[in-house]
Design a protein around this motif. Structure first.
Motif, PDB file in Angstrom:
ATOM      1  N   ARG A 223      16.479  22.846   2.819  1.00  6.50           N
ATOM      2  CA  ARG A 223      15.322  23.025   1.934  1.00  6.50           C
ATOM      3  C   ARG A 223      14.931  21.681   1.313  1.00  6.50           C
ATOM      4  O   ARG A 223      15.745  21.040   0.643  1.00  6.50           O
ATOM      5  N   PHE A 224      13.690  21.250   1.548  1.00  8.90           N
ATOM      6  CA  PHE A 224      13.169  20.000   0.997  1.00  8.90           C
ATOM      7  C   PHE A 224      12.446  20.292  -0.320  1.00  8.90           C
ATOM      8  O   PHE A 224      11.589  21.189  -0.386  1.00  8.90           O
ATOM      9  N   GLY A 225      12.777  19.524  -1.346  1.00 10.88           N
ATOM     10  CA  GLY A 225      12.157  19.723  -2.646  1.00 10.88           C
ATOM     11  C   GLY A 225      10.960  18.826  -2.859  1.00 10.88           C
ATOM     12  O   GLY A 225      10.603  17.996  -2.009  1.00 10.88           O
ATOM     13  N   ALA A 226      10.330  18.991  -4.014  1.00 11.67           N
ATOM     14  CA  ALA A 226       9.183  18.156  -4.363  1.00 11.67           C
ATOM     15  C   ALA A 226       9.630  16.703  -4.483  1.00 11.67           C
ATOM     16  O   ALA A 226      10.655  16.404  -5.106  1.00 11.67           O
ATOM     17  N   PRO A 227       8.895  15.764  -3.867  1.00 10.21           N
ATOM     18  CA  PRO A 227       9.293  14.354  -3.930  1.00 10.21           C
ATOM     19  C   PRO A 227       9.214  13.811  -5.357  1.00 10.21           C
ATOM     20  O   PRO A 227       8.344  14.199  -6.134  1.00 10.21           O
ATOM     21  N   ILE A 228      10.126  12.927  -5.667  1.00 10.39           N
ATOM     22  CA  ILE A 228      10.148  12.266  -6.986  1.00 10.39           C
ATOM     23  C   ILE A 228       9.578  10.861  -6.808  1.00 10.39           C
ATOM     24  O   ILE A 228      10.229   9.996  -6.216  1.00 10.39           O
ATOM     25  N   PRO A 229       8.356  10.591  -7.274  1.00  9.80           N
ATOM     26  CA  PRO A 229       7.804   9.234  -7.154  1.00  9.80           C
ATOM     27  C   PRO A 229       8.533   8.282  -8.103  1.00  9.80           C
ATOM     28  O   PRO A 229       8.804   8.624  -9.257  1.00  9.80           O
ATOM     29  N   VAL A 230       8.839   7.118  -7.638  1.00  7.54           N
ATOM     30  CA  VAL A 230       9.640   6.171  -8.429  1.00  7.54           C
ATOM     31  C   VAL A 230       8.757   5.299  -9.326  1.00  7.54           C
ATOM     32  O   VAL A 230       9.189   4.855 -10.394  1.00  7.54           O
ATOM     33  N   GLN A 231       7.514   5.076  -8.925  1.00  7.94           N
ATOM     34  CA  GLN A 231       6.646   4.156  -9.663  1.00  7.94           C
ATOM     35  C   GLN A 231       6.541   4.464 -11.159  1.00  7.94           C
ATOM     36  O   GLN A 231       6.607   3.531 -11.980  1.00  7.94           O
ATOM     37  N   PRO A 232       6.391   5.733 -11.585  1.00 10.94           N
ATOM     38  CA  PRO A 232       6.271   5.988 -13.026  1.00 10.94           C
ATOM     39  C   PRO A 232       7.468   5.515 -13.846  1.00 10.94           C
ATOM     40  O   PRO A 232       7.322   5.245 -15.039  1.00 10.94           O
TER      41      PRO A 232
ATOM     42  N   SER B  14       0.814  -1.214   0.000  1.00 14.30           N
ATOM     43  CA  SER B  14       0.000   0.000   0.000  1.00 14.30           C
ATOM     44  C   SER B  14       0.847   1.263   0.000  1.00 14.30           C
ATOM     45  O   SER B  14       0.326   2.362  -0.177  1.00 14.30           O
ATOM     46  N   GLN B  15       2.147   1.123   0.216  1.00 11.78           N
ATOM     47  CA  GLN B  15       3.038   2.288   0.248  1.00 11.78           C
ATOM     48  C   GLN B  15       3.604   2.562  -1.146  1.00 11.78           C
ATOM     49  O   GLN B  15       3.439   1.774  -2.078  1.00 11.78           O
ATOM     50  N   LYS B  16       4.288   3.695  -1.271  1.00 10.81           N
ATOM     51  CA  LYS B  16       5.016   4.049  -2.487  1.00 10.81           C
ATOM     52  C   LYS B  16       6.423   4.494  -2.102  1.00 10.81           C
ATOM     53  O   LYS B  16       6.677   4.870  -0.958  1.00 10.81           O
ATOM     54  N   THR B  17       7.312   4.465  -3.075  1.00 11.15           N
ATOM     55  CA  THR B  17       8.706   4.845  -2.843  1.00 11.15           C
ATOM     56  C   THR B  17       8.975   6.209  -3.464  1.00 11.15           C
ATOM     57  O   THR B  17       8.566   6.473  -4.589  1.00 11.15           O
ATOM     58  N   TYR B  18       9.677   7.048  -2.694  1.00 12.71           N
ATOM     59  CA  TYR B  18       9.988   8.400  -3.165  1.00 12.71           C
ATOM     60  C   TYR B  18      11.461   8.716  -2.931  1.00 12.71           C
ATOM     61  O   TYR B  18      12.090   8.194  -2.001  1.00 12.71           O
ATOM     62  N   ILE B  19      11.974   9.588  -3.785  1.00  9.02           N
ATOM     63  CA  ILE B  19      13.259  10.238  -3.531  1.00  9.02           C
ATOM     64  C   ILE B  19      12.949  11.704  -3.268  1.00  9.02           C
ATOM     65  O   ILE B  19      12.294  12.366  -4.073  1.00  9.02           O
ATOM     66  N   VAL B  20      13.390  12.205  -2.119  1.00  7.41           N
ATOM     67  CA  VAL B  20      13.161  13.612  -1.761  1.00  7.41           C
ATOM     68  C   VAL B  20      14.496  14.349  -1.857  1.00  7.41           C
ATOM     69  O   VAL B  20      15.417  14.084  -1.075  1.00  7.41           O
ATOM     70  N   PRO B  21      14.645  15.257  -2.824  1.00 15.08           N
ATOM     71  CA  PRO B  21      15.887  16.038  -2.899  1.00 15.08           C
ATOM     72  C   PRO B  21      15.930  17.074  -1.780  1.00 15.08           C
ATOM     73  O   PRO B  21      14.920  17.689  -1.432  1.00 15.08           O
TER      74      PRO B  21
END
Length: 634
Positions: free
Chosen positions: A243-252, A186-193
């Motif tokens: 400064r936290f940037g917009a998360p990059i979703p990995v699924q796409p 149910s979770q997703k994976t993200y990279i947060v710059p």
């Protein structure tokens, strides 16, 4: 990981950061998503490895582990790192541990894509992201992207196996110690710059480095440099903008057909072995993601005054530079619309920047020039000009010493990836000096006029507002540039108050500028928003304008304006003369003292949350000139 040790160390780090003079400023934390997260962060000091897990854990309530260079894992420090979730880059089980903890939701991770501290901040070469160390140039690591892709691949693989092959799903769950698959799928994976910017950047001898030299028999040059740089940051009051940037979703990134076929493939006897074709695709995709998060990290650099000084000094084509010309160029750069330029900016750039042209009361100019002079970037000539040493910007420095030997070059390198900003700074750096002076004059005039127009429109009330000619600042150009006069109006009054004296001076060929003190010439509600520091800024901007037009400037004012004139003369030491008409010395009106006492009482009761005395916040008064001055005082 020992959870007690993790929480205890976090508490200790928070206490330590509180004892230092470093100021941490968080931005964009609302963008941190729910899910499995890898934080990709730029790496300039050891400070990031210590403080970031603590601060991110405090923001999210989720444990944060990190990778650290293998060279740190020695003696007692290695045992400590193992207890608090810091993993060596050479740990053979590193990748498996990261994917496992991300899938199971046990921890988020911090990974530095540069792979090591980038001490020279030089990460752009021929338009590409490249990291330079003492041995070679190489692209940033794709590890954060590859591990995020693998995590999301196994998550989706598990979801599909649960539908058609319970045995295959069980094998995969056994590998990653998953007991309940529902939270995993149910979770997703993200990279947060994430970007960290330090200001000011100064490396110098400090008490920590002195203790290290005195108590450690053999301390190598690299370690001493790091203690000097990071010790100075902690002890001198550095601002740290995180400064936290917009998360990059990995699924796409897994939606390509080749990857989808790998997800649908029959279960393997070894579930974690990836198909060869998928591994190749993963490497190519990881490079694309790496470019995306590297661009995001450095697009979030918090631009400060040092960046502007260093970049303009580097790009100016002139060998001989006048200090006042450099100040004008940086003033114009610091006054630009940073939001329109698409960059983030330090809190000091939110203030009025006239101090760069006048008294430099925050030591912004002085501190930069001291560093530039001490490190040989410039030297002062007998005529008061600055001679630039161009070779100091061309490299050739020891990688581990550059933060001490050439900090100006390091500062300039940091904003090199901000292309739109670089174009504007290059334009300012190359303009002729006479054109820079002209642009400075026009900017100051436009700024004062626009400020009044905006305030007048905001506080305009039919039947109450005075004509705009009362509050508008005005400039009278003299017959020569020999002498100009700055005329400062009284508290509650407006520039029109100085009109008779201005006309008198004009008839004698003398130029005059009458600035508007912020909040005046509109409505008392406007005045209630501002403080004496804002009036000082208004006077500074007016002085900067008339000083650009005239070789000598005389400053004068009436009543409170007289006090501001004396203050300006005392601060700048640049005025040819000063006169003060009826300057205030002390409060004589007993009723005003009573009202000041009430105001202080209201502030105290507000602080301790007691009900304060009701009033409308204004005092009625009878002005000497009702056509100009306010009839009410906030």
């Amino acid at each position: 990981m020992n959870r007690f040790a993790y929480l205890t160390s976090g508490f200790a780090i928070k206490m330590l950061s509180g004892l230092t003079r470093a100021k941490i400023h968080m931005h964009g934390q609302e963008q941190i998503p729910e899910g499995a997260i890898i934080y990709a962060i730029n790496h300039f000091t050891r400070i990031e490895t210590l403080i970031l897990p603590c601060y991110i854990h405090e923001l999210t309530g989720h444990p944060v582990w990190s990778l650290a260079d293998f060279s740190l894992f020695k003696g007692a420090l290695a045992a400590y790192f193992e207890q608090v979730g810091v993993v060596s880059t050479r740990d053979p089980d590193r990748d498996m541990l990261i994917v496992k903890t991300l899938l199971g939701g046990e921890a988020s991770w911090i990974i530095f894509p540069e792979g090591r501290m980038v001490k020279d901040k030089k990460i752009i070469h021929r338009g590409r992201f490249m990291i330079t160390d003492e041995k070679r140039k190489r692209p940033p690591h794709t590890g954060a992207a590859a591990l995020a892709l693998r995590t999301e691949f196994y998550r989706q693989r598990l979801a599909r196996l649960l539908e058609r092959s319970p045995e295959g799903a069980r094998q995969l769950m056994d590998v990653f110690d998953i007991t309940d698959p529902e939270p995993v799928i149910s979770q997703k994976t993200y990279i947060v710059p994430v970007n960290l910017t330090y200001y000011p950047l100064r490396a110098q001898e400090n008490i920590i480095s002195k203790l290290a030299v005195n108590f450690v028999e053999t301390i190598d040059e690299r370690t001493l440099e790091e203690i000097m740089t990071e010790g100075s940051m902690l002890l001198s009051g550095v601002d740290v903008d995180i400064r936290f940037g917009a998360p990059i979703p990995v699924q796409p990134f897994l939606e390509r057909r080749s990857i989808q076929r790998a997800l649908d493939a029959r279960e393997e006897s070894t579930p974690t072995v990836l198909p060869d074709r998928f591994r190749k695709r993963l490497r190519r995709t990881a490079r694309r993601i790496m470019q995306q998060y590297m661009a995001a990290i450095y697009d979030m650099t918090t631009v400060n005054h040092d960046h502007l000084f260093a970049s303009i000094l580097k790009q100016m084509p002139y060998r001989m530079i006048r200090p006042d010309d450099l100040r004008r160029r940086v003033f114009l750069a610091a006054s630009m619309d940073f939001q329109e330029a698409g960059v983030f900016f330090h809190r000091y750039l939110e203030m009025d920047q006239a101090h760069l042209l006048t008294d430099d009361r925050y030591n912004t100019v002085r501190d930069f020039l001291v560093v530039a002079l001490e490190t040989g970037i410039i030297r002062e000539t007998s005529g008061g000009q600055l001679r630039k040493n161009r070779s100091r910007f061309s490299g050739g420095f020891n990688f581990h010493q550059i933060r001490i030997d050439n900090p100006v070059s390091v500062i300039a390198n940091e904003v090199e990836p901000l292309r739109r900003l670089q174009k504007r700074l290059q334009w300012l750096a190359w303009l002729p000096s006479f054109w820079i002076r002209r642009k400075t004059i026009r900017f100051l005039q436009h700024q004062a006029a626009a400020e009044f127009e905006n305030d007048y429109e905001e506080f305009y009330h039919m039947g109450k507002a005075k004509p705009p000619t009362v509050g508008a600042p005005f400039l009278i150009k003299g017959e020569t540039r020999a002498v100009g006069v700055l005329l400062i109006h009284d508290f509650l009054a407006a520039p029109l108050e100085m009109d008779p004296l201005a006309n008198h001076l004009e008839r004698r060929g003398i130029g005059v500028y009458a600035p508007r003190l912020r909040g005046h010439g509109t409505q008392p509600e406007d005045l209630a928003l501002w403080h004496y520091e804002d009036w000082i800024a208004s006077v500074d901007a007016g002085f900067a304008l008339i000083r650009e037009l005239c070789r000598k400037v005389v400053v004068g004012g009436f009543a409170a304006g007289a006090a501001l004139a004396l203050d300006l003369a005392a601060r700048t030491g640049q005025v040819a003369g000063v006169f003060a008409v009826s300057p205030p010395q002390q409060i004589q009106d007993l009723s005003l003292k009573k009202h000041l006492t009430r105001d202080i009482w209201n502030r105290v009761t507000e602080m301790i949350r007691l009900p304060k005395r009701r009033d409308n916040g204004y005092l009625e008064n009878t002005p000497e000139n009702p056509n100009i001055s306010y009839p009410r005082t906030p």
